[in-house]
Design a protein around this motif. Sequence first.
Motif, short mmCIF file in Angstrom:
data_model
loop_
_atom_site.label_atom_id
_atom_site.label_comp_id
_atom_site.label_asym_id
_atom_site.label_seq_id
_atom_site.Cartn_x
_atom_site.Cartn_y
_atom_site.Cartn_z
N THR A 1 0.81 -1.22 0.00
CA THR A 1 0.00 0.00 0.00
C THR A 1 0.84 1.27 0.00
O THR A 1 0.34 2.34 -0.38
CB THR A 1 -0.92 0.04 1.23
OG1 THR A 1 -0.12 0.20 2.42
CG2 THR A 1 -1.74 -1.25 1.33
N ASP B 1 -3.90 -7.12 8.20
CA ASP B 1 -4.78 -7.69 7.19
C ASP B 1 -5.02 -6.69 6.05
O ASP B 1 -4.48 -5.57 6.06
CB ASP B 1 -6.08 -8.19 7.81
CG ASP B 1 -6.98 -7.07 8.35
OD1 ASP B 1 -6.78 -5.90 7.96
OD2 ASP B 1 -7.88 -7.38 9.15
N ASP B 2 -5.85 -7.10 5.10
CA ASP B 2 -6.06 -6.28 3.90
C ASP B 2 -6.75 -4.96 4.20
O ASP B 2 -6.67 -4.02 3.41
CB ASP B 2 -6.89 -7.06 2.87
CG ASP B 2 -6.12 -8.25 2.29
OD1 ASP B 2 -4.88 -8.24 2.39
OD2 ASP B 2 -6.77 -9.18 1.77
#
Length: 417
Positions: A251, A363-364
């Motif tokens: 990200t 996590d995502d």
Amino acid sequence: MKKILLATVSVLMGSGVALAQAPVPDNLEKLSNFQSTGVTEFTYIEQKGEYADGIKKTLERISLPDGFKIGLYAIVPDARHMAVGPQGIVTFVGTRKDKVWSVTDRNKDRVADEVKDFAPSLKFAIPNGPCFSKDGFLYIAEQNRVLVYPAAEFFYESPDVAAFNVVKQGDLIPQSEESYNHTARVCKIGPDGKIYISLGQPFNVSPPEKLDLYKETGIGGMIRLNTDGTNREVYTYGIRNSVGHDFHPETGELWFTDNQVDGMGDDIPPGEINRQTAMGQHFGFPWYGGGDTRTNEYKNEEVPVDVVMPAAEQVAHAADLGMSFYSGKMFPAKYKNAIFSAQHGSWNRTTPVGARVMVTFVDDEGNATTESFAEGWIDENDEYLGRPVDVVQLRDGSILVSDDLAGAIYRIWYEGN
């Protein structure tokens, strides 16, 4: 003739005992003009002997998940934050004193063969924070300047190295704010190619009369600037003393640890691992001492900013410092993009906590959970046998952990299925 330090000297330096040395002139101008300084000697650190054997004995008590092993990588006095060269040739190690060390594993047996001081012709002041760009430029954030060393992995073999100002002495923070407290800087190059530097504020809780200056200069926050020193801007606000940050490999978001307010009790406030998703976000200090715990000094005041709460709270006073996202292939798949971080250990808690390596799984959606990964540096007498500071990754996928109490670097690798 080269100076060879015996193991006894390593013990003294590793334990924080000052050694008398001749003052080093500041040769930056000469080095920036590719001129020789006349310095010809390195300080070498002995890697074998009783001191190393004692550390290896301590490592026998360290607990790790199944399949993982830990071993002594190098004896490095006062070892703090680390930067692994992109070529995998050398690891540079900062200190809170006046040395930067270069650590070389020449025969690639995953144990260092040589530890010597980097750029001995330069005078350093708390050179805690080394970081590398992908193209091999080494940056070192000191107490009040930042220097860059092009091709450091190759120049380091000589006492004289190419060195240039990024932020000249006295311009990183106002000289009036230089302090002995919370001055260990760290840096990382972001996905945008800019250098990000944390600037811890020197107080337990910042007084109101300092807040405007700190907001303007980035003290108690994080700044970013171009790698040539231009376009400085404050990126992060509301940090007490962050000594570890990294960018999520997928990200690109900035994550960082933060050390929280002392003197509020054994179990409050919590330490923090934070996630920043946009420039200019505020993380609560000094109105919050950690998590949602208000500081005594500001508890009756309205909070004038929108506060981002921690992504993961840590045990109080464990002193979370250096951290890195894991991007290697050696460890099991569940560790991909996890954060490995070092807890330095409490200094003022009734029963000490910390002195271990933590792993935080993200996590995502950016939710984070933390658990212990390597521990055992506090013995049954509540005595510290080591105090981890930073975690970085080698090219083979193993990780290095620095320890400024033992004056050592450990390597952790995986041998399981």
